[in-house]
Design a protein around this motif. Structure first.
Motif, mmCIF file in Angstrom:
data_model
loop_
_atom_site.group_PDB
_atom_site.id
_atom_site.type_symbol
_atom_site.label_atom_id
_atom_site.label_comp_id
_atom_site.label_asym_id
_atom_site.label_seq_id
_atom_site.Cartn_x
_atom_site.Cartn_y
_atom_site.Cartn_z
ATOM 1 N N PRO A 1 -4.306 30.003 51.926
ATOM 2 C CA PRO A 1 -4.939 31.291 52.178
ATOM 3 C C PRO A 1 -6.092 31.144 53.171
ATOM 4 N N PRO A 2 -6.442 32.254 53.834
ATOM 5 C CA PRO A 2 -7.458 32.189 54.887
ATOM 6 C C PRO A 2 -8.872 32.020 54.337
ATOM 7 N N PHE A 3 -9.060 32.229 53.055
ATOM 8 C CA PHE A 3 -10.370 32.016 52.406
ATOM 9 C C PHE A 3 -10.051 31.600 50.977
ATOM 10 N N THR A 4 -11.003 30.936 50.332
ATOM 11 C CA THR A 4 -10.791 30.531 48.937
ATOM 12 C C THR A 4 -10.705 31.797 48.087
ATOM 13 N N ARG A 5 -9.583 31.936 47.388
ATOM 14 C CA ARG A 5 -9.213 33.234 46.825
ATOM 15 C C ARG A 5 -9.121 33.152 45.310
ATOM 16 N N ASP B 1 -13.397 42.276 50.670
ATOM 17 C CA ASP B 1 -14.798 41.965 50.987
ATOM 18 C C ASP B 1 -14.876 40.638 51.746
ATOM 19 N N ALA B 2 -15.898 40.520 52.563
ATOM 20 C CA ALA B 2 -16.136 39.236 53.246
ATOM 21 C C ALA B 2 -16.619 38.211 52.214
ATOM 22 N N PRO B 3 -16.339 36.916 52.461
ATOM 23 C CA PRO B 3 -16.810 35.888 51.525
ATOM 24 C C PRO B 3 -18.324 36.004 51.324
ATOM 25 N N ALA B 4 -18.755 35.971 50.038
ATOM 26 C CA ALA B 4 -20.178 36.167 49.713
ATOM 27 C C ALA B 4 -20.772 34.868 49.185
ATOM 28 N N ILE C 1 -15.497 39.276 40.016
ATOM 29 C CA ILE C 1 -14.532 39.096 41.116
ATOM 30 C C ILE C 1 -13.182 39.695 40.734
ATOM 31 N N MET C 2 -12.485 40.212 41.751
ATOM 32 C CA MET C 2 -11.159 40.805 41.532
ATOM 33 C C MET C 2 -10.084 39.894 42.150
ATOM 34 N N THR C 3 -8.867 40.019 41.655
ATOM 35 C CA THR C 3 -7.740 39.248 42.196
ATOM 36 C C THR C 3 -7.649 39.468 43.708
ATOM 37 N N GLY C 4 -7.559 38.385 44.439
ATOM 38 C CA GLY C 4 -7.403 38.489 45.896
ATOM 39 C C GLY C 4 -8.720 38.499 46.645
ATOM 40 N N ALA C 5 -9.833 38.531 45.931
ATOM 41 C CA ALA C 5 -11.144 38.546 46.606
ATOM 42 C C ALA C 5 -11.577 37.121 46.931
ATOM 43 N N PRO C 6 -12.410 36.954 47.978
ATOM 44 C CA PRO C 6 -12.931 35.621 48.316
ATOM 45 C C PRO C 6 -13.894 35.152 47.225
ATOM 46 N N VAL C 7 -13.744 33.894 46.836
ATOM 47 C CA VAL C 7 -14.628 33.304 45.827
ATOM 48 C C VAL C 7 -15.955 32.989 46.517
ATOM 49 N N PRO C 8 -17.107 33.402 45.928
ATOM 50 C CA PRO C 8 -18.385 33.138 46.603
ATOM 51 C C PRO C 8 -18.661 31.645 46.705
ATOM 52 N N LEU C 9 -19.308 31.278 47.781
ATOM 53 C CA LEU C 9 -19.664 29.876 48.023
ATOM 54 C C LEU C 9 -20.422 29.324 46.819
ATOM 55 N N GLY C 10 -20.113 28.134 46.405
ATOM 56 C CA GLY C 10 -20.822 27.519 45.274
ATOM 57 C C GLY C 10 -20.052 27.631 43.972
ATOM 58 N N ALA C 11 -19.194 28.664 43.834
ATOM 59 C CA ALA C 11 -18.390 28.790 42.611
ATOM 60 C C ALA C 11 -17.193 27.857 42.718
ATOM 61 N N ASP C 12 -16.754 27.268 41.597
ATOM 62 C CA ASP C 12 -15.583 26.378 41.666
ATOM 63 C C ASP C 12 -14.483 26.786 40.697
ATOM 64 N N ALA C 13 -14.654 27.927 40.010
ATOM 65 C CA ALA C 13 -13.619 28.390 39.079
ATOM 66 C C ALA C 13 -13.826 29.871 38.815
ATOM 67 N N VAL C 14 -12.803 30.485 38.239
ATOM 68 C CA VAL C 14 -12.920 31.887 37.832
ATOM 69 C C VAL C 14 -12.535 31.976 36.359
ATOM 70 N N VAL D 1 -7.457 29.534 44.521
ATOM 71 C CA VAL D 1 -6.657 28.765 45.493
ATOM 72 C C VAL D 1 -7.560 28.480 46.686
ATOM 73 N N PRO D 2 -7.868 27.194 46.945
ATOM 74 C CA PRO D 2 -8.794 26.890 48.037
ATOM 75 C C PRO D 2 -8.234 27.287 49.399
ATOM 76 N N GLN D 3 -9.107 27.634 50.298
ATOM 77 C CA GLN D 3 -8.715 27.929 51.682
ATOM 78 C C GLN D 3 -7.865 26.789 52.230
ATOM 79 N N GLY D 4 -6.725 27.139 52.846
ATOM 80 C CA GLY D 4 -5.880 26.123 53.481
ATOM 81 C C GLY D 4 -5.023 25.332 52.513
#
Ligand code: AMP
Ligand code: MG
Length: 429
Positions: free
Chosen positions: A63-67, A96-99, A110-123, A151-154
């Motif tokens: 994915p294009p961003f960590t989702r 939304d843009a990655p926060a 966070i909602m399904t499909g949203a970018p995970v904010p920097l620093g978070a490692d799980a949902v 799912v991490p970016q890339g």
């Protein structure tokens, strides 16, 4: 035509075993791999069933961003697993843009499909938390692992990665991938043009009222449909009479195509004149019969290619299929379809076999030494595909053919296939 008359004009191996003929066709098809083919660009909406003429590459990471894959709360897994309340620091929805960054000791809605904010490692899933005011905690005894529900970016692909290679047939799932990578149009190979020539004095077109003794030409539309289903562009020629001059003229025209499929006139009868006509045109023959039933007289070879009046150096493959409709159908699927697929640039085999469970015993004895392909119906609705023979009155039985969706493969050494046994089928579509 008897064999004594055939031998001077039609050289080559007269009758191959089924496996031998199939291997020969497969090798011939593989040899077409290096052919230079013209391509055209089509809209994604028109690409279904076509063969990719380009590699397809990721234009961005996938994915294009960590989702997030869940509705819930992005967090640090270690903090959440301690089950203390975490303050809500923000919210992200899909689009939304990655926060972030996520402050220590906090969670992020966070909602399904949203970018995970920097620093978070799980949902943490919404079903697994307790929310009190603007605070949230993971309900014990549940714990979270880093990486859970994200799912991490890339992770699926990196920008520039080749995701599909040229030569693949485009199905809906490839269309989805092309769309996500930004391909609004795709380069696909031009469809090979396939001449379809039905021969026989008795044939009249479907629009005509047959006189006594005449029948409608059903092979031409059937073979045209089979050609289209195999990625070719059918070119139906007027039926040719069982007459040397008529055949010569029709074959000369047909040799302008990329592939030539002839029906009728290849058996051993007095008016089976197709092979000598092909030989007069300079044909070389790969086989002039295969130990199969139906379809034994099938012929495979190559003609010098013609463009207008000019003969080219290249050669056009041809198949002479026995005229009985079931024979024509079986031999097209077995031999013409793989060559057509290869001509069209497809890397797939062109013929599809599957395994199924036989519903009732088959002890239909044919001539010994022949591999048989009997019209059958396979029910794909259950856990295991179940196949049953369709009663038929021989290879002219179009009604039986229309009730079938496959052919039961009876190996040449088999005398009886038991009910419940796992058998091989040749898929008809
Ligand atoms: P042939 O292979 O020419 O000896 O024909 C075998 C049988 O198939 C004969 O009964 C033909 O009338 C029949 N047949 C041949 N060509 C066609 C066709 N295009 N459509 C339907 N039946 C055909
Ligand atoms: Mg005939």
């Amino acid at each position: 035509m008897n064999s004594a008359a055939r031998s001077p004009t039609v050289p080559g191996p007269p009758l191959l075993g089924y496996e031998e003929a199939a291997a020969l066709v497969a090798a011939y098809a593989a040899g077409l791999g290096g052919l230079r083919r013209a391509a055209e660009r089509v809209d994604l909406a028109s690409a279904l069933g076509r063969v990719l003429a380009q590699d397809l590459c990721a234009d961005r990471d996938q994915p294009p961003f960590t989702r997030s894959t869940r509705d819930g709360f992005a967090c640090r897994a270690a903090e959440a697993s301690a089950h203390a309340f975490l303050r809500l620091a923000g919210a992200s929805r899909a689009g939304d843009a990655p926060a972030g960054p996520l402050p220590p000791g906090t969670a992020w809605e966070i909602m399904t499909g949203a970018p995970v904010p920097l620093g978070a490692d799980a949902v943490a899933m919404i079903e697994h938390v307790e929310i009190v005011g603007a605070k949230v905690r993971l309900l014990p005894p549940r714990a979270l692992e880093p990486g859970e529900n994200i799912v991490p970016q890339g992770a699926q692909a990196h920008a520039g990665d080749e995701l599909l290679a040229a030569g693949g047939v485009i199905h809906p799932q490839q269309i989805a991938l092309a769309a996500t990578c930004g391909y609004a149009a795709l380069d696909v190979y031009m469809r090979p043009r396939v001449a379809i020539l039905a021969t026989g004095d008795e044939l009249v077109p479907v629009e005509a009222e047959p006189a006594a003794g005449q029948i409608r030409n059903s092979n031409a539309p059937m073979l045209a449909a089979m050609v289209a289903a195999s990625g070719g562009e059918p070119w139906i020629l007027p039926r040719a009479a069982d007459h040397a001059k008529a055949l010569d003229a029709a074959l000369a025209q047909a040799a302008q195509a990329d592939l030539l499929v002839i029906s009728g006139g290849v058996s051993a009868g007095k008016f089976d004149l197709v092979e000598p006509a092909l030989a007069r045109m300079g044909a070389s023959f790969h086989f002039t019969g295969v130990k199969i039933q139906p379809g034994k007289p099938a012929v495979f070879g190559e003609l010098p290619k013609k463009r207008g009046a000019r003969k080219e150096k290249s050669r056009v493959p041809f198949f002479g299929l026995p005229g009985n409709p079931v024979s024509s159908a079986v031999t097209f699927l077995l031999f013409a379809a793989p060559v057509l697929a290869a001509l069209g640039g497809s890397m797939g085999p062109g013929t599809r076999f599957a395994l199924a469970r036989l519903k009732s015993a088959s002890d239909k004895h044919g001539k010994p030494g022949l591999t048989r392909f009997l019209p059958a119906h396979c029910d794909f609705g259950g856990t295991i595909p179940e196949v049953e023979l369709v009663p038929w009155q021989g290879s002219g039985d179009l009604a039986a053919l229309a009730r079938s969706n496959c052919f039961l493969v009876v190996p040449e050494e088999a005398h009886r296939l038991e009910a419940g046994s796992i058998v091989r089928i040749l898929l008809a579509s």
